[in-house]
Design a protein around this motif. Structure first.
Motif, PDB file in Angstrom:
ATOM      1  N   UNK A  69       3.837  19.332   8.231  1.00 34.77           N
ATOM      2  CA  UNK A  69       4.630  18.720   7.165  1.00 34.77           C
ATOM      3  C   UNK A  69       3.910  17.505   6.581  1.00 34.77           C
ATOM      4  N   UNK A  70       4.112  17.304   5.285  1.00 34.05           N
ATOM      5  CA  UNK A  70       3.503  16.200   4.541  1.00 34.05           C
ATOM      6  C   UNK A  70       4.623  15.305   4.030  1.00 34.05           C
ATOM      7  N   UNK A  71       4.537  14.008   4.324  1.00 34.30           N
ATOM      8  CA  UNK A  71       5.601  13.054   3.982  1.00 34.30           C
ATOM      9  C   UNK A  71       4.960  11.813   3.379  1.00 34.30           C
ATOM     10  N   UNK A  72       5.598  11.261   2.349  1.00 35.97           N
ATOM     11  CA  UNK A  72       5.067  10.060   1.707  1.00 35.97           C
ATOM     12  C   UNK A  72       6.037   8.903   1.841  1.00 35.97           C
ATOM     13  N   UNK A  73       5.472   7.707   1.861  1.00 33.05           N
ATOM     14  CA  UNK A  73       6.267   6.478   1.718  1.00 33.05           C
ATOM     15  C   UNK A  73       5.635   5.675   0.583  1.00 33.05           C
ATOM     16  N   UNK A  74       6.197   5.780  -0.632  1.00 31.05           N
ATOM     17  CA  UNK A  74       5.624   5.075  -1.784  1.00 31.05           C
ATOM     18  C   UNK A  74       5.662   3.561  -1.589  1.00 31.05           C
ATOM     19  N   UNK A  75       4.927   2.823  -2.401  1.00 31.56           N
ATOM     20  CA  UNK A  75       4.885   1.366  -2.259  1.00 31.56           C
ATOM     21  C   UNK A  75       6.276   0.740  -2.318  1.00 31.56           C
ATOM     22  N   UNK A  76       6.504  -0.207  -1.419  1.00 32.88           N
ATOM     23  CA  UNK A  76       7.713  -1.030  -1.392  1.00 32.88           C
ATOM     24  C   UNK A  76       8.985  -0.228  -1.156  1.00 32.88           C
ATOM     25  N   UNK A 128       0.816  -1.215   0.000  1.00 32.24           N
ATOM     26  CA  UNK A 128       0.000   0.000   0.000  1.00 32.24           C
ATOM     27  C   UNK A 128       0.853   1.270   0.000  1.00 32.24           C
ATOM     28  N   UNK A 129       0.339   2.302  -0.658  1.00 30.58           N
ATOM     29  CA  UNK A 129       0.930   3.636  -0.581  1.00 30.58           C
ATOM     30  C   UNK A 129       0.555   4.260   0.753  1.00 30.58           C
ATOM     31  N   UNK A 130       1.454   5.080   1.299  1.00 32.49           N
ATOM     32  CA  UNK A 130       1.192   5.700   2.592  1.00 32.49           C
ATOM     33  C   UNK A 130       1.628   7.158   2.579  1.00 32.49           C
ATOM     34  N   UNK A 131       0.886   7.972   3.310  1.00 36.54           N
ATOM     35  CA  UNK A 131       1.253   9.371   3.503  1.00 36.54           C
ATOM     36  C   UNK A 131       1.089   9.714   4.963  1.00 36.54           C
ATOM     37  N   UNK A 132       1.801  10.764   5.387  1.00 40.18           N
ATOM     38  CA  UNK A 132       1.740  11.197   6.770  1.00 40.18           C
ATOM     39  C   UNK A 132       1.627  12.715   6.804  1.00 40.18           C
ATOM     40  N   UNK A 133       0.749  13.213   7.653  1.00 40.40           N
ATOM     41  CA  UNK A 133       0.615  14.649   7.857  1.00 40.40           C
ATOM     42  C   UNK A 133       0.777  14.909   9.349  1.00 40.40           C
TER      43      UNK A 133
END
Length: 325
Positions: free
Chosen positions: A137-144, A110-115
């Motif tokens: 702040x906005x941060x992403x963790x792309x798949x895998x 799954x794709x994930x984001x954090x705010x």
């Protein structure tokens, strides 16, 4: 609405024959599978920060990070009870980490984001790049992509997690690796972090500049995009919204699901027929095909919202439709 696979007007012997061969009459369920109107079991709902915050801090006291791996309270839509979903395609949760804690490294489909909602001193590491976490702040963790979290500050830090877990599960593709210990990350430059992190300070300035150029009562919205202009993640979009003092804007409706978080200010949003009053730290959800209207409740100061959605996935699958007021 539940599906029916039996037609009571048919002879029982015939129905038993269908069931024995794993066959079902479509005509008993067609109106549910293909309704004549857009339908969703998800409902508009609001989570107040003043109610959730003490429960997050209590979770931090009761549940060791070693036990939880990720210490999260899930925002579960009342219309989707027991499914751990905020809409039929989106997951939302509030995660808390304490000073000195580290969450182990893993990666998943799954794709994930954090705010970041509250507190300072935490960080997320994505593929070895340390991303600072300051409020807004906005941060992403792309798949895998391998990622972990740590905390070098002095106060609890809370962030909003957004994932496409329900969507990925619909493809039977949801999977996570075994964890491995987080390694002490090296400091990363702003340029290195730019692939994964959008600081609120820069986004807020961009919103203020956009507001100065945008006609009154037209929505002031900025998308979080990559260097190429693409959505932040393949299946998840994210936006920042600015409401000028006392302003009311009608954003329309679309086939996308949206989760909103209040960064600054106070006000009210009308989602379909529901009126939701909000203030800083609150989170609320707009299911698909619901009219959305936002109003700033302060006549002297602006308000700011963050949102994420499944619009990129909806567009890619050919389901996109919208109506403007």
């Amino acid at each position: 609405m539940a599906l029916s696979t039996r037609d009571d007007t048919l002879p029982s012997t015939y129905s038993h024959s269908l069931e024995s061969l794993s066959l079902g009459p479509l005509w008993t369920a067609l109106h549910v599978l293909l309704p004549k109107e857009r339908m969703t079991a998800a409902v508009p709902h609001h989570w107040a920060w003043r109610d959730v915050r003490p429960l997050l801090h209590e979770a931090a006291r009761l549940v060791p990070i070693e036990q939880a791996e990720r210490r999260v309270l899930v925002l579960e839509n009342p219309g989707l009870k027991g499914m751990y979903r905020v809409t039929s395609t989106l997951f939302a949760g509030l995660q808390v980490i304490l000073p000195g804690e580290t969450a182990p490294s893993h990666h998943h489909t799954p794709s994930a984001l954090r705010f970041v909602v509250d507190g300072e001193g935490a960080f997320t590491t994505v593929d070895g790049i340390k991303c600072e976490m300051a409020p807004g702040d906005f941060i992403i963790t792309p798949p895998m992509r391998w990622h972990d979290h740590g905390h070098e500050g002095r106060e609890p830090v809370v962030w909003l997690d957004g994932l496409d877990i329900p969507l990925v599960r619909a493809f039977d593709a949801s999977w996570v690796s075994a964890v491995r210990p987080a390694r002490p990350p090296a400091a990363a430059s702003a340029a290195a972090q730019a692939e994964f992190r959008w600081p609120w300070r820069a986004m807020r300035q961009a919103l203020e500049e956009s507001a100065a150029r945008t006609p009154k009562d037209e929505p002031v919205v900025r998308a979080y995009v990559t260097a190429s202009g693409a959505p932040a993640l393949p299946t998840l979009g994210a936006h920042a919204h600015w409401l000028r003092a006392g302003e009311r804007v009608r954003a329309g409706r679309s086939t996308a699901s949206r989760v909103f978080h209040v960064v600054e200010g106070r006000g009210e949003s009308r989602i379909g027929e529901a009126s939701l009053t909000w203030q800083r730290g609150d989170t609320f959800v707009a299911p698909p095909w619901h009219w959305i209207e936002h109003a700033n409740g302060d006549a002297r100061a602006p308000a700011a919202l963050f949102s994420y959605d499944d619009e990129p996935a909806v567009r890619a699958l050919g389901f996109w439709q919208e109506e403007r007021p």
